[in-house]
Scaffold this motif. Structure first.
Motif, PDB file in Angstrom:
ATOM      1  N   GLY B 245      12.380  -5.377  27.304  1.00 51.08           N
ATOM      2  CA  GLY B 245      12.805  -5.861  25.987  1.00 51.08           C
ATOM      3  C   GLY B 245      12.940  -4.376  25.070  1.00 51.08           C
ATOM      4  N   ALA B 249      16.202  -3.575  23.416  1.00 52.26           N
ATOM      5  CA  ALA B 249      16.281  -3.499  21.818  1.00 52.26           C
ATOM      6  C   ALA B 249      17.027  -2.194  21.393  1.00 52.26           C
ATOM      7  CB  ALA B 249      15.032  -3.699  21.088  1.00 52.26           C
ATOM      8  N   VAL B 252      20.604  -1.938  21.863  1.00 52.47           N
ATOM      9  CA  VAL B 252      21.309  -2.753  21.003  1.00 52.47           C
ATOM     10  C   VAL B 252      21.633  -2.248  19.657  1.00 52.47           C
ATOM     11  CG1 VAL B 252      21.387  -4.909  19.700  1.00 52.47           C
ATOM     12  CG2 VAL B 252      20.966  -4.958  22.229  1.00 52.47           C
ATOM     13  N   ILE B 253      20.339  -1.526  19.295  1.00 53.05           N
ATOM     14  CA  ILE B 253      20.410  -1.105  18.095  1.00 53.05           C
ATOM     15  C   ILE B 253      21.494   0.434  17.943  1.00 53.05           C
ATOM     16  CG2 ILE B 253      19.082   0.600  16.474  1.00 53.05           C
ATOM     17  CD1 ILE B 253      16.733  -1.389  17.212  1.00 53.05           C
TER      18      ILE B 253
END
Lengths: 250, 268
Positions: B245, B249, B252-253
């Protein structure tokens, strides 16, 4: 000096390495074994040179704040950390060895007939010191970094190749002609024969896989090995006689 | 405290494994961190190994032992001091770091090349040529040492057992592949035909080798997946799920806010 000396060194050392096998005399063995050790130590210095070069290049990038300098800093930090941890590991190993030796002597003294009670107390005290030293040698920053950083990264990077090898297989394994078909069939037999499902599909797959690896594969590998050996011998002679000079490049 | 270190070790292992797998998406900062950490740790480890397993025992310890022998009045100690030459050559090797003096590093390189050319020459001739030829000199029919009675015609229940067919496959395979790789003379029709059989064997060998490599890599991959799933325990705080996770994340950022437009399509 720049070309003749290296050629002479190669010829001298190479000839002695060959002579070592054909003339079993003390002085030839002595010189060739010493030269072999020189080669081994020099190779270790080549590793040191590689590490120093890595240091030089990355330090320059970090000092000049070039692109990706943060990653290079991490590389340098982890490298120095591992060197320091290695030094500490070495120290712990030496201490553990010395304590174990002292402990053995103390136990020998304590088990002697008419040994004083103090000797037994010393032996018991040394045993706990020995256990503590062994624990320090087994569990420290070096072993932690090796088992939790180095090993997982190395194994995962190699396992990543599974995806690329599989994608290459899709391109290579096409039955376009007889040769490609043979390659495809051999690879499929080996892959299916080695996994449990192969035996469930047809009981003969594991046997066929083994047979293929032992006989036809050995024949091909053996011939390739022989060819490579002839090439190695020819190249070795060319290097020793100074016809091929790879060390003069760069 | 010890448990805390172990827990940290498990989390580190899982996060680094996932960081390397993130390369499957594309080259990204998480992967780059893992990659540079690996190079740094590997370089430090190699440096340590070179010192501890080679330079110290073969040079430093050897010379100290020699000096102790000299002190004890043993003339063999002088002979051991020859090893100082290896130190000189090693230092000459480091001259490569100074461009104006880098040519001096040819001398130690010449010694290494000469030593290993000589050693390999004999080693290869013995192991990869003489031994391989001798192992191919096997009977094609009749009695054979170690086989009860006559050599059977067909392969047996155990695939490694000798038989006429198996031995023929081996001998014909070796001769035909060697013929295929024989370039010193223009090949006439019969030689070309033997060479055709040779290339069949080469293709089978390459196929079998390729299949083995694929399975070895897949087995490594399965090992890594086991490590991830085994570590995913509630007592450890689900490192696999949490780590995955966190890395997703971070990616994605990075993709939305930090990746420059020029780098979005590296293949153009």
């Amino acid at each position: 000096m720049r070309t003749r000396v290296p050629i002479f060194i190669t010829a001298f050392v190479g000839v002695f390495m060959i002579l070592k096998f054909f003339f079993v005399t003390p002085w030839i063995s002595l010189i060739s074994n010493e030269l072999e050790q020189w080669g081994i130590v020099t190779l270790a210095f080549a590793i040191i040179l590689g590490v120093l070069n890595l240091m030089k290049i990355n330090l320059k990038t970090v000092m000049e704040r070039k692109r990706d300098w943060g990653y290079k800093l991490l590389l340098l930090a982890s490298m120095f950390f591992m060197m320091g941890a290695g030094g500490l590991q070495w120290y712990h190993d030496v201490m553990a060895g010395r304590t174990a030796e002292a402990c053995e002597k103390a136990f020998a003294a304590a088990s002697a007939p008419n040994a004083p009670a103090a000797a037994q107390q010393d032996a018991a005290a040394l045993k706990s010191q020995k256990d503590a030293a062994r624990l320090a040698a087994d569990k420290n920053a070096f072993s932690f970094s090796f088992y939790n950083i180095y090993y997982p990264l190395a194994a995962t990077i190699y396992s990543l190749l599974a995806f690329y090898v599989a994608s290459a297989a899709f391109r290579a394994f096409r039955a376009k002609n007889l040769h490609a078909t043979l390659l495809l069939i051999a690879a499929i037999i080996v892959m299916i024969g080695r996994v449990p499902i192969g035996g469930y599909i047809w009981k003969g797959f594991p046997w066929l896989q083994d047979w293929l690896m032992i006989w036809p594969n050995t024949a091909g590998q053996r011939a390739i090995q022989m060819g490579a050996a002839i090439g190695m011998i020819a190249m070795g002679l060319r290097v020793i006689f100074g016809i091929e000079r790879p060390y003069l490049k760069g | 405290m010890e448990n805390l270190v172990d827990l940290f070790g498990v989390w580190l292992t899982v996060l680094l494994t996932l960081a390397v797998f993130s390369f499957l998406y594309r080259d990204n900062p998480v992967y780059k961190i893992a990659e540079h950490l690996y190079i740094g740790i590997a370089a430090g480890y190699t440096f340590y190994q070179a010192f501890r397993t080679t330079i110290y025992p073969n040079l430093v310890q050897h010379m100290i032992d020699g000096a102790q022998k000299i002190q004890a009045g043993d003339p063999a100690g002088w002979q051991m001091q020859w090893r100082f030459g290896a130190f000189v050559l090693g230092m000459l090797m480091l001259s490569r770091l100074v461009p104006s003096w880098s040519w001096v590093s040819r001398w130690p390189m010449a010694l290494v090349v000469g030593a290993f050319a000589g050693l390999n020459l004999i080693g290869y001739a013995r192991a990869n040529l003489v031994d391989q030829i001798s192992a191919t000199m096997i009977p094609l029919a009749g009695r054979m040492p170690g086989v009860n009675g006559m050599l059977p015609l067909l392969p047996q229940a155990s695939p490694g057992d000798s038989s006429i067919i198996n031995h023929l496959v081996l001998v014909v395979g070796v001769i035909s592949v060697l013929t295929y790789f024989f370039f010193s003379k223009q090949q006439n029709k019969p030689l070309r035909r033997i060479g055709v059989v040779g290339i069949w064997f080469v293709m089978i060998t390459f196929g079998a080798t390729y299949g083995s490599i694929v399975l070895a890599r897949v087995s490594l991959l399965i090992g890594r997946v086991y490590i991830l799933t085994d570590a995913n325990q509630p007592s450890m705080g689900y490192p696999f799920v949490t780590g995955a996770g966190l890395i997703i994340a971070a990616l994605v950022i990075w993709r939305i806010w930090l990746l420059k437009p020029d780098d979005r399509n590296p293949r153009g």
